[in-house]
Design a protein around this motif. Structure first.
Motif, PDB file in Angstrom:
ATOM      1  N   ASN A   7      34.624  38.510  44.207  1.00  0.00           N
ATOM      2  CA  ASN A   7      35.625  37.840  43.375  1.00  0.00           C
ATOM      3  C   ASN A   7      37.006  38.387  43.700  1.00  0.00           C
ATOM      4  N   GLN A   8      38.023  37.660  43.242  1.00  0.00           N
ATOM      5  CA  GLN A   8      39.370  38.229  43.323  1.00  0.00           C
ATOM      6  C   GLN A   8      39.439  39.455  42.413  1.00  0.00           C
ATOM      7  N   ASN A   9      40.242  40.413  42.846  1.00  0.00           N
ATOM      8  CA  ASN A   9      40.443  41.640  42.057  1.00  0.00           C
ATOM      9  C   ASN A   9      39.198  42.482  41.869  1.00  0.00           C
ATOM     10  N   SER A  10      38.185  42.292  42.719  1.00  0.00           N
ATOM     11  CA  SER A  10      37.004  43.123  42.577  1.00  0.00           C
ATOM     12  C   SER A  10      37.159  44.401  43.392  1.00  0.00           C
ATOM     13  N   GLY A  11      38.242  44.518  44.127  1.00  0.00           N
ATOM     14  CA  GLY A  11      38.483  45.722  44.929  1.00  0.00           C
ATOM     15  C   GLY A  11      38.162  45.503  46.396  1.00  0.00           C
ATOM     16  N   LYS A  12      38.163  44.268  46.825  1.00  0.00           N
ATOM     17  CA  LYS A  12      37.813  43.956  48.210  1.00  0.00           C
ATOM     18  C   LYS A  12      38.769  44.600  49.207  1.00  0.00           C
ATOM     19  N   THR A  13      40.056  44.400  48.967  1.00  0.00           N
ATOM     20  CA  THR A  13      41.035  44.979  49.882  1.00  0.00           C
ATOM     21  C   THR A  13      40.892  46.490  49.939  1.00  0.00           C
ATOM     22  N   MET A  59      32.862  51.878  39.536  1.00  0.00           N
ATOM     23  CA  MET A  59      31.892  52.661  38.795  1.00  0.00           C
ATOM     24  C   MET A  59      32.596  53.773  38.017  1.00  0.00           C
ATOM     25  N   ASP A  60      33.705  54.260  38.558  1.00  0.00           N
ATOM     26  CA  ASP A  60      34.440  55.337  37.870  1.00  0.00           C
ATOM     27  C   ASP A  60      34.898  54.892  36.491  1.00  0.00           C
ATOM     28  N   GLU A  61      35.399  53.648  36.420  1.00  0.00           N
ATOM     29  CA  GLU A  61      35.842  53.138  35.122  1.00  0.00           C
ATOM     30  C   GLU A  61      34.666  52.955  34.189  1.00  0.00           C
ATOM     31  N   MET A  62      33.581  52.438  34.737  1.00  0.00           N
ATOM     32  CA  MET A  62      32.383  52.170  33.934  1.00  0.00           C
ATOM     33  C   MET A  62      31.866  53.456  33.309  1.00  0.00           C
ATOM     34  N   ILE A  83      29.607  52.315  43.703  1.00  0.00           N
ATOM     35  CA  ILE A  83      30.707  52.941  44.449  1.00  0.00           C
ATOM     36  C   ILE A  83      31.992  52.940  43.625  1.00  0.00           C
ATOM     37  N   SER A  84      32.946  53.705  44.097  1.00  0.00           N
ATOM     38  CA  SER A  84      34.308  53.535  43.621  1.00  0.00           C
ATOM     39  C   SER A  84      35.177  53.438  44.857  1.00  0.00           C
ATOM     40  N   ALA A  85      35.617  52.253  45.148  1.00  0.00           N
ATOM     41  CA  ALA A  85      36.381  52.052  46.381  1.00  0.00           C
ATOM     42  C   ALA A  85      37.682  52.839  46.330  1.00  0.00           C
ATOM     43  N   GLU A 145      51.781  42.592  42.015  1.00  0.00           N
ATOM     44  CA  GLU A 145      50.558  41.833  42.253  1.00  0.00           C
ATOM     45  C   GLU A 145      49.320  42.691  41.963  1.00  0.00           C
ATOM     46  N   ASP A 146      49.278  43.884  42.568  1.00  0.00           N
ATOM     47  CA  ASP A 146      48.088  44.729  42.418  1.00  0.00           C
ATOM     48  C   ASP A 146      47.897  45.205  40.991  1.00  0.00           C
ATOM     49  N   SER A 147      49.002  45.377  40.275  1.00  0.00           N
ATOM     50  CA  SER A 147      48.854  45.889  38.918  1.00  0.00           C
ATOM     51  C   SER A 147      48.316  44.813  37.990  1.00  0.00           C
ATOM     52  N   LEU A 167      46.402  50.706  38.083  1.00  0.00           N
ATOM     53  CA  LEU A 167      47.388  51.379  38.907  1.00  0.00           C
ATOM     54  C   LEU A 167      47.113  51.019  40.368  1.00  0.00           C
ATOM     55  N   PRO A 168      48.075  50.425  41.050  1.00  0.00           N
ATOM     56  CA  PRO A 168      47.822  50.054  42.450  1.00  0.00           C
ATOM     57  C   PRO A 168      47.591  51.301  43.295  1.00  0.00           C
ATOM     58  N   SER A 169      46.764  51.183  44.309  1.00  0.00           N
ATOM     59  CA  SER A 169      46.512  52.372  45.128  1.00  0.00           C
ATOM     60  C   SER A 169      47.575  52.472  46.211  1.00  0.00           C
TER      61      SER A 169
HETATM   62  P1  GDP Z   1      40.902  42.375  45.705  1.00  0.00           P
HETATM   63  O1  GDP Z   1      41.721  41.376  44.979  1.00  0.00           O
HETATM   64  O2  GDP Z   1      39.452  42.107  45.564  1.00  0.00           O
HETATM   65  O3  GDP Z   1      41.320  42.597  47.107  1.00  0.00           O
HETATM   66  O4  GDP Z   1      41.114  43.746  44.917  1.00  0.00           O
HETATM   67  P2  GDP Z   1      42.052  44.991  45.264  1.00  0.00           P
HETATM   68  O5  GDP Z   1      41.435  45.816  46.338  1.00  0.00           O
HETATM   69  O6  GDP Z   1      43.439  44.515  45.462  1.00  0.00           O
HETATM   70  O7  GDP Z   1      41.911  45.808  43.913  1.00  0.00           O
HETATM   71  C1  GDP Z   1      42.351  45.327  42.675  1.00  0.00           C
HETATM   72  C2  GDP Z   1      42.775  46.489  41.817  1.00  0.00           C
HETATM   73  O8  GDP Z   1      41.648  47.299  41.496  1.00  0.00           O
HETATM   74  C3  GDP Z   1      43.765  47.395  42.515  1.00  0.00           C
HETATM   75  O9  GDP Z   1      44.761  47.755  41.592  1.00  0.00           O
HETATM   76  C4  GDP Z   1      42.935  48.600  42.943  1.00  0.00           C
HETATM   77  O10 GDP Z   1      43.716  49.774  42.993  1.00  0.00           O
HETATM   78  C5  GDP Z   1      41.901  48.653  41.840  1.00  0.00           C
HETATM   79  N1  GDP Z   1      40.626  49.244  42.267  1.00  0.00           N
HETATM   80  C6  GDP Z   1      39.930  48.943  43.383  1.00  0.00           C
HETATM   81  N2  GDP Z   1      38.795  49.679  43.455  1.00  0.00           N
HETATM   82  C7  GDP Z   1      38.757  50.457  42.362  1.00  0.00           C
HETATM   83  C8  GDP Z   1      37.825  51.416  41.864  1.00  0.00           C
HETATM   84  O11 GDP Z   1      36.803  51.725  42.446  1.00  0.00           O
HETATM   85  N3  GDP Z   1      38.150  51.990  40.671  1.00  0.00           N
HETATM   86  C9  GDP Z   1      39.274  51.676  39.993  1.00  0.00           C
HETATM   87  N4  GDP Z   1      39.499  52.296  38.833  1.00  0.00           N
HETATM   88  N5  GDP Z   1      40.161  50.794  40.418  1.00  0.00           N
HETATM   89  C10 GDP Z   1      39.930  50.172  41.592  1.00  0.00           C
END
Ligand code: GDP
Ligand code: MG
Length: 782
Positions: free
Chosen positions: A122-128, A228-231, A254-256, A488-490, A614-616
């Motif tokens: 999904n979008q925002n699932s942490g793919k990037t 998983m860290d948030e969970m 995992i926690s990406a 965007e990321d936030s 918080l964007p990485s």
């Molecule tokens: P995408 O839209 O699927 O590409 O998702 P992104 O990689 O851009 O991630 C969306 C947001 O989730 C970003 O702000 C990331 O920093 C955050 N994020 C991604 N992976 C994790 C994770 O494992 N734990 C937490 N707490 N945040 C994450």
């Protein structure tokens, strides 16, 4: 009663889902299915769209669409209470037990086979984030063939013979958006050796809807439970082994963002791909669910189409589901004969009758029922997570009734201020100084070495001046993208779309387009580049075509020069007036587009509002690097060539002699061709036309070229009438954007649209300038 009538804070249960086609399928895919509990969170400040909460996540939809959903009010709130923890077993690593690697000792693919993976989620699932962790910085960015959807390929760090492709973020394998179709075709046609399905575990019900469809593809899948860290941080947990047993594929928590579990994920992914371990379970329909209506229907259809699906190379269970849903693309590929089509319809009708739901809803419901079963058995949900609570508090201000718009203006104002006045400008100054110094050094060296005068001119006045002036955009673009990627990321951009949707909808756009349009006031190049985030191809095209109407900063020197020279008393008024004129013309053109080029139905605006995160730093840096690389590649290809061509035209006469006198240059002759054309608009002077042509390179150069050409007569201000100046102001506001912008339009939409932008903007500018002149003449100005 419909969802539209439910008040803020109240809950309701879905009775029927109306609408048709893409919109309806999208509703169902997002989990709006008869029987679902929904809570209305809030209405946008302008009253439309509405934010709802279901399956533990937030979604926005327009009131018109909400009106198609029949609901009955309920009193109980949507489930969001803490559960008693379930038994948690340790996750068995690779090789322990090996239950989910049944072929672990079987025959692997031959050594050296390229293992291709698709990263789907999904979008925002942490793919990037995961993709960056997996590939490091070694990746190739491009487009999927035929569509401008980002395609990123890279190999997994430290693993030779692997390629992982980041597919666009999607919610389902329906063919309704270009992203979904791209992903689906990728999986069906390129047949990756394995799929890495990334699932946001804090939003597991909705995310697993896609998983269900991936499992049907009959391709090895490993599920990565991300965040998983948030969970766990909020007291939730997942019984991973039980989930593996139910899904029949490896599941890796995992926690990406924290790079936890990624190595294990890689091991599993490579293993399933190597041994070609297909999902062990592809059958999710329950024979006891509503007397098994859906179950029987699905299996009957599977038997009916099995040979066709094999012949067409489509996984049979997937094909059966899609055939029942009435997916025309798949039905065509199956080549059923009339008899079989009739049987299919018959079976489906029978199921609809027995199940009491229409076909699409019944299939979606089947998937969600299975997901609920898995979640009930394996997932211990935390109470409201800290992140969610925090998001809710932030949203009270950022999407609040009275605060949303002022905050938005303030945020964009700050971004612009920092980009164009502080950080970007400072970096730009630094870079310009550097380029100037380098130019001086090269200039000196060339003179000292006695290099041929023509070559000298080409290098210094052509390449260095041209590429240098374009390069000096780089800091602004990088800074702009830095702030944008933060927003965007936030998760803020999604809120902006929510807040602004009603306004932009009137123009036939959706809320998301507001950001590229605003960036257009800074610079068209990053504006066009930023439309990548728009989910619909139609909106994206239309937004790109409208950005040139937003007056960019490079035109400011032109305005300043002429206003100072001709209308000093009305300085502020005219400056603001020009901006307003640009916007107004843009709006008129948008209405025109809505009636002509982009007549079709706007894609449904059904959008998820993710928690603020918080964007990485890594993602942000990665993005900046990509954008800079992209821009630099362009600066040194298209723009370099264009620069050389213009330099050549400017420096030579028709006998290919170097000319000192600009009047005799080829450029002047070319400009001369346009003079009759420009005369009605009051701009029929070859010097003005020449300056406008050079403005195509960079708008900043309009004034400097004019000054050079008019220097004999004491400057432009001494010669031109104020009416001509007014025409010129309006013309330069609207005419073709510079080469760098056109190059980015070309990259996004192709050559034909780039050419269209140039011609169309010139036409609009010409008409506007003509109007100015006519009005001026009528008013007695000369
Ligand atoms: P995408 O839209 O699927 O590409 O998702 P992104 O990689 O851009 O991630 C969306 C947001 O989730 C970003 O702000 C990331 O920093 C955050 N994020 C991604 N992976 C994790 C994770 O494992 N734990 C937490 N707490 N945040 C994450
Ligand atoms: Mg992303």
């Amino acid at each position: 009663m419909t969802l539209k009538e439910i008040k803020e804070g109240q809950s309701a249960r879905v009775l029927t889902v109306g609408g048709s086609g893409a919109l309806r399928q999208h509703f169902l895919d997002m989990g709006i299915i008869p029987g679902t509990d929904i809570k209305v969170v809030k209405y946008a400040p302008m009253g439309d769209p509405v934010e709802i909460c279901l399956h533990g996540y937030e979604l926005t939809l327009r009131l018109d669409d909400a009106d198609k959903i029949e609901v009955e009010p309920t009193t109980d709130t949507v489930r969001q209470k803490a559960e008693a923890p379930k038994a948690v077993s340790e996750h068995l690593g690779l090789g322990e037990g090996g239950r989910f690697h049944p072929k672990g000792s079987g025959d692997p693919l031959p050594e050296g086979t390229m293992l291709t993976f698709a990263l789907v989620g999904n979008q925002n699932s942490g793919k990037t984030t995961l993709f960056n962790q997996l590939t490091g910085a070694k990746q190739h960015v491009g487009n999927f063939p035929g569509v401008t959807v980002d395609r990123k390929d890279g190999s997994i760090l430290g693993k030779a013979d692997t390629i992982i492709t980041d597919l666009p973020g999607i919610y389902s394998m329906s063919p309704y958006s270009s992203e979904e179709l791209v992903s689906r075709n990728f999986v069906l046609q390129e047949k990756p050796k394995g799929i890495i399905n990334i699932v946001d575990v804090t939003n597991i019900e909705r995310n697993m809807y896609l998983t269900m469809q991936l499992l049907e593809m009959d391709i090895p899948v490993v599920v990565a439970l991300n965040m998983m860290d948030e969970m766990t941080g909020n007291g939730g947990s997942v019984d991973v082994n039980a989930m593996e047993a139910m899904l029949g594929v490896p599941v890796v928590p995992i926690s990406a963002a924290k790079n936890q579990g990624v190595h294990e994920l890689v091991d599993h992914a490579i293993h399933i791909a190597k041994y070609q371990e297909k999902p062990q379970r592809q059958d999710f329909c329950d024979e006891n669910d509503h007397n098994g209506a859906v179950h029987r229907c699905l299996h009957a259809v599977i038997h009916l189409i099995e040979d066709h699906a094999k012949a067409a190379g489509i996984p049979v269970r997937f094909a059966a589901c899609k055939a029942i849903e009435g997916d025309q693309l798949i039905i065509d590929q199956l080549r059923l004969d009339e008899n079989e089509k009739e049987t299919l319809e018959h079976i489906t009708l029978q199921m609809e009758k027995e199940r009491g739901l229409d076909r699409s809803a019944a299939i979606a419901d089947m998937r969600f029922s299975f997901i609920m079963k898995v979640c009930d058995a394996c997932v211990t949900k935390p109470g409201e997570s800290r992140e969610h609570e925090r998001s809710r508090k932030i949203d009270r201000v950022l999407t609040g009734k009275h605060t949303a718009i002022p905050v938005f203006i303030a945020v964009m104002g700050l971004v612009f201020f920092l980009t164009f006045n502080v950080i970007g400008a400072w970096l730009q100054g630094l870079l310009e100084t550097g380029i100037d110094a380098l130019t001086a050094v090269v200039d000196g060296a060339l003179s000292a070495a006695g290099v041929n005068e023509v070559l000298h001119g080409l290098i210094i006045d052509g390449i260095f001046a041209g590429v240098g002036s374009v390069l000096s955009f780089l800091p602004i673009i990088v800074t702009m993208f830095f702030f944008l990627s933060l927003l965007e990321d936030s998760g803020y951009i999604a809120r902006v779309a929510f807040v602004m949707d009603k306004l932009l909808r009137k123009l036939g756009l959706s809320g998301r387009s507001i950001v590229p349009l605003l960036i257009g006031f800074g610079c068209t190049v990053p504006a066009v580049m930023s439309t990548r985030t728009l989910p619909s191809e139609r909106d994206r095209k239309m937004t790109i075509l409208l950005t040139p109407f937003m007056s960019c900063t490079a035109k400011l020197p032109i305005y300043a020069f002429f206003v100072d020279a001709f209308f000093p008393r009305y300085k502020a008024l005219i400056m603001i007036g020009l901006y307003v004129l640009g916007i107004t013309t843009g709006i008129l053109v948008a209405f025109l587009y809505k009636k002509t080029l982009f007549k079709g139905e706007a894609v449904p605006f059904v959008m998820e509002l993710p928690n603020y995160r918080l964007p990485s730093a890594r993602n942000t840096l990665q993005l900046l690097w990509e954008k800079s690389k992209d821009f630099l590649q362009r600066a040194f290809s298209v723009i370099l060539i264009a620069t050389i061509v213009v330099w050549f035209l400017q420096s030579f006469d028709f006998r290919f002699n170097l000319t000192e006198d600009p009047r005799t240059s080829i450029l002047a002759a070319v400009a001369g061709l346009f003079v009759p054309l420009m005369r009605p608009a009051g701009l029929g002077d070859w010097r003005i036309v020449t300056s406008l042509v050079s403005g195509f390179m960079a708008k900043e150069s309009v004034v400097s070229v004019l000054e050079v050409l008019f220097s004999a007569e004491g400057g432009a201000a001494a010669v031109m009438s104020s009416l001509a100046a007014a025409s010129l102001l309006v013309f330069s506001l609207l005419y073709t954007p510079c080469v760098a912008s056109v190059a980015s339009v070309r990259r996004e939409l192709g050559r034909r649209w780039a050419l269209y932008v140039v011609l169309w903007q010139c036409a609009v500018a010409w008409i506007a300038a003509l109007l100015v002149r006519l009005i001026g003449l009528l008013a007695g100005l000369v």
